[in-house]
Scaffold this motif. Structure first.
Motif, PDB file in Angstrom:
ATOM      1  N   CYS A   1      29.977  34.494  32.721  1.00 53.57           N
ATOM      2  CA  CYS A   1      30.493  35.047  33.967  1.00 53.57           C
ATOM      3  C   CYS A   1      29.721  34.454  35.142  1.00 53.57           C
ATOM      4  CB  CYS A   1      30.381  36.565  33.967  1.00 53.57           C
ATOM      5  SG  CYS A   1      31.110  37.335  35.414  1.00 53.57           S
TER       6      CYS A   1
ATOM      7  N   GLU B   1      30.178  35.398  38.309  1.00 56.43           N
ATOM      8  CA  GLU B   1      30.148  36.318  39.437  1.00 56.43           C
ATOM      9  C   GLU B   1      29.012  37.336  39.351  1.00 56.43           C
ATOM     10  OE1 GLU B   1      33.897  38.166  39.508  1.00 56.43           O
ATOM     11  OE2 GLU B   1      35.036  36.316  39.725  1.00 56.43           O
TER      12      GLU B   1
ATOM     13  N   ASP C   1      38.278  35.158  33.012  1.00 56.05           N
ATOM     14  CA  ASP C   1      37.555  35.785  34.123  1.00 56.05           C
ATOM     15  C   ASP C   1      38.247  37.053  34.597  1.00 56.05           C
ATOM     16  OD1 ASP C   1      35.803  33.718  33.933  1.00 56.05           O
ATOM     17  OD2 ASP C   1      36.594  32.590  35.637  1.00 56.05           O
ATOM     18  N   ASP C   2      39.576  37.001  34.797  1.00 53.75           N
ATOM     19  CA  ASP C   2      40.312  38.178  35.284  1.00 53.75           C
ATOM     20  C   ASP C   2      40.256  39.313  34.269  1.00 53.75           C
ATOM     21  OD1 ASP C   2      40.955  36.778  37.563  1.00 53.75           O
ATOM     22  OD2 ASP C   2      42.856  36.022  36.730  1.00 53.75           O
TER      23      ASP C   2
ATOM     24  N   ARG D   1      36.867  41.061  34.491  1.00 59.61           N
ATOM     25  CA  ARG D   1      36.709  41.959  35.639  1.00 59.61           C
ATOM     26  C   ARG D   1      37.375  43.304  35.376  1.00 59.61           C
ATOM     27  NH1 ARG D   1      36.990  37.086  38.762  1.00 59.61           N
ATOM     28  NH2 ARG D   1      39.278  37.110  38.652  1.00 59.61           N
TER      29      ARG D   1
ATOM     30  N   ARG E   1      35.301  45.279  32.811  1.00 56.35           N
ATOM     31  CA  ARG E   1      34.060  45.799  33.390  1.00 56.35           C
ATOM     32  C   ARG E   1      34.325  47.064  34.196  1.00 56.35           C
ATOM     33  NH1 ARG E   1      30.396  42.768  37.925  1.00 56.35           N
ATOM     34  NH2 ARG E   1      28.667  44.246  37.943  1.00 56.35           N
ATOM     35  N   LYS E   2      35.418  47.071  34.952  1.00 59.49           N
ATOM     36  CA  LYS E   2      35.764  48.269  35.723  1.00 59.49           C
ATOM     37  C   LYS E   2      36.039  49.443  34.795  1.00 59.49           C
ATOM     38  CE  LYS E   2      37.689  45.810  39.711  1.00 59.49           C
ATOM     39  NZ  LYS E   2      38.933  45.509  40.481  1.00 59.49           N
TER      40      LYS E   2
END
Length: 620
Positions: free
Chosen positions: A18, A20, A110-111, A114, A117-118
């Protein structure tokens, strides 16, 4: 805040990371995790703490054993993130759907990450609220609530589907690396292995410990020992030993010339070393080991595995599972075989704590794998444990003393070896064995008598030096051993000696003043090699000795990079029969290799550790 999440193969190829998540990592936590934890069979641990200047990370990981993938999350230790375990489980589940062995780039993940993770953060917050609300409720209700929120919630967590390769079957097993012990408290299936005794589900038979004792009896009977007689007539044997001790005559055993090794007066002087060579012969360190045939032992092992597997599962059940193949291994399937292996290791003097960690690591490496056709679970677990033990006993780095001695000689300085250890393990005797081995390779040796604490220590080392005709540097008693060692190294530099062997006082790991003096000696002289001398028959105390020696050397060091133990010299190896577990315990707890093995009283009785023979003795 999560610092980094990486996905890589067991071969070391990084598939996705990752970009970010915060700044770059300080130090090399991933490399340290692989070197100090995964390769050392500590993968069953819950987490790993990495410390470096200006960095303190916690690392958590999980495996996808069927695909050969490793998922590692790194975060600041002070944060105590609660959602990391759940996030790793969801990432593993989602990434396994995308994984293709031919692909090396996964930018499209990547998407998905995310979103995962949320979801993990939201579920962690909900779990916090559930805990706060459930505090007044009874303990059983609270545990049940935690169990539901931890594994039976969202499909993305990998806990509610039938994705067998993930090892998350929805009954609360949220992790693959042995972190779900609390979840199993309410799992009705988890109680089954605890009820089983002696490898049988339908009762009868002895327990697993008794089974291992019988195997040990068979082993000793092959070697010509009458175990049955010893068990049934123990009082007579004790009486026999006492009579034998009283009537023993020492003068009749070896010739008188061989007993006269420590004569302080020798008229021949320079011819002494020739006498030693004639009497002792070549050191065992230089003899090639002849591999024995293992066909008979392998056949016995196959028969034993077949019998134990038949007892556990029944003949028809084991045959059906073996022929069918493609059975996904779960933790409950592995527990009976791992329990038997743990008991077997403990009977061979492996510390209980280390045997437990080894079984957890093997379970983590097998959970989620598919069982091949005509393959039993017990034999699969046995092979995985054998590979794990070989990895532990194989040195992580090559330490060739002869090569390092010649390298130091080219630089114009002596090679310094410091012998440390507890009282009475044989440091001085085995120092003399190492000196004899070095002399056979035409390397000049000087002994340094830095045991200024024990009465008679200097005289003992002086006797060995006279026998081997090597110089000795001594300053008597009640001197600072660190200063004595420094002066000995300076003297060896002037005399162009190749090696300085430093003898130190025996000290218990809890003796603060002596441990402080040892730390000072190592810090002041910076030796090339620090050898820990330990007994092969010490058993569980080996863990305490080595861990506290290393801890004291680290705590009392005045530098950030403390000098710890580099290698192990195992003494009295000829007294333990097949109970070789202390070697495994020492290597596992310290990470240092066993460089020498003492197996007798003469100067030639020094040999190398044969890792394959140790593993064979541990698992038979």
């Amino acid at each position: 805040m999560l610092e980094q999440l990486l996905i890589f193969t067991r071969g070391g190829l990084i598939l996705w990371t990752c970009k970010e998540l915060g700044n770059a990592l300080k130090g090399s936590p991933i490399d340290t995790l692989i070197r100090s934890c995964l390769l050392e069979e500590r993968s069953g641990a819950a987490s790993y703490n990495y410390d470096a200047p200006g960095a303190a990370y916690t690392l958590k990981w999980t495996f996808h054993n069927e695909l050969g993938l490793i998922f590692v999350a790194v975060y600041q230790r002070i944060l105590h993130l609660l959602y990391v375990d759940d996030l790793l489980s969801m990432v593993k589940h989602e990434f396994s759907q995308l994984y293709d062995p031919k692909r090396t780039v996964y930018a499209d993940f990547d998407d998905a990450f995310r979103q995962l993770r949320k979801e993990a953060e939201v579920r962690a917050e909900e779990m916090k609220k559930t805990k706060q609300v459930a505090r007044p409720v009874s303990a059983s209700t609270n545990k049940h609530g935690l169990h539901k929120s931890g594994g039976d919630g969202d499909h993305n967590s990998g806990g509610s589907g039938n994705d067998a390769a993930d090892g998350d079957s929805g009954n609360g097993r949220t992790l693959e690396n042995g972190n779900s012990s609390k979840v199993y408290e309410n799992d009705p299936r988890s109680a089954r292995p605890k009820v089983v005794k002696g490898g049988k589900e339908n009762g009868g038979g002895s327990d697993i410990g008794a089974f291992d004792v019988n195997k040990l009896k068979n082993l000793r009977s092959k070697a010509g020992k009458k175990t049955d007689t010893v068990v049934s007539k123990a009082p007579k044997v004790e009486q026999k030993k006492k009579i034998t001790k009283k009537n023993r005559v020492w003068d009749d055993s070896p010739p008188e010339s061989k007993l006269d090794f420590t004569d302080p007066v020798d008229e021949k002087g320079d011819e002494n070393v020739a006498v030693v060579a004639a009497d002792e012969g070549e050191s065992l360190m230089d003899r090639e080991e002849i591999a024995s045939s293992e066909s008979e032992n392998e056949e016995d092992e196959e028969v034993e595995n077949a019998k134990s597997n038949g007892k556990k599962k029944g003949w028809f059940s084991s045959m059906f599972r073996g022929i069918g193949g493609n059975t996904v291994l779960e933790k409950l399937d592995l527990e009976p075989a791992l329990k038997a292996l743990k008991d077997r290791l403990m009977t061979k003097n492996v510390a209980e704590e280390i045997a437990e960690k080894l079984c957890e690591s093997v379970a983590a490496s097998l959970e989620g794998k598919k069982l091949g056709s005509f393959t039993r679970i017990s034999s699969t677990v046995q092979m995985a444990m054998e590979e794990a033990l070989l990895r532990i006993l194989t040195p992580r780095r090559s330490i060739d003393i002869l090569r390092d001695v010649h390298a130091a000689k080219e630089q114009g300085k002596p090679y310094v070896v410091v012998f440390v250890g507890v009282n009475g393990v044989g440091k001085s005797t085995n120092l003399a064995k190492v000196a004899y081995w070095l002399l056979q390779h035409n390397i000049s040796v000087m002994m340094a008598a830095c045991d200024t604490f024990r009465s008679g220590a200097v005289e003992q080392l002086r006797t060995h030096a006279r026998r081997l005709q090597v110089p000795i540097f001594e300053k008597g008693y009640e001197k600072d051993p660190a200063v004595v060692a420094k002066e000995a190294i300076q003297e060896a530099t002037r005399n162009k000696s190749d090696v300085v062997l430093v003898d130190t006082a025996g000290r218990m790991q809890d003796n603060e003043p002596l441990m402080r003096a040892l730390s000072k000696l190592i810090y002041l002289n910076n030796p090339d090699l620090v050898l820990f001398v330990g007994e092969a028959l010490v058993g569980n105390d080996a863990v305490d000795q080595l861990s506290k020696f290393n801890q004291k050397l680290a705590d009392l060091s005045t530098t950030l990079n403390a000098r710890l133990i580099d290698g192990i010299l195992l003494t009295k190896f000829d007294t333990i029969d097949d109970k070789v577990g202390a070697a495994l315990s020492m290597v596992y707890i310290s990470g240092a290799p066993v460089m020498f093995v003492g197996c007798g009283q003469s100067y030639t009785d020094l040999t190398k550790l044969n890792a394959k023979s140790i593993v064979k003795a541990l698992l038979k």
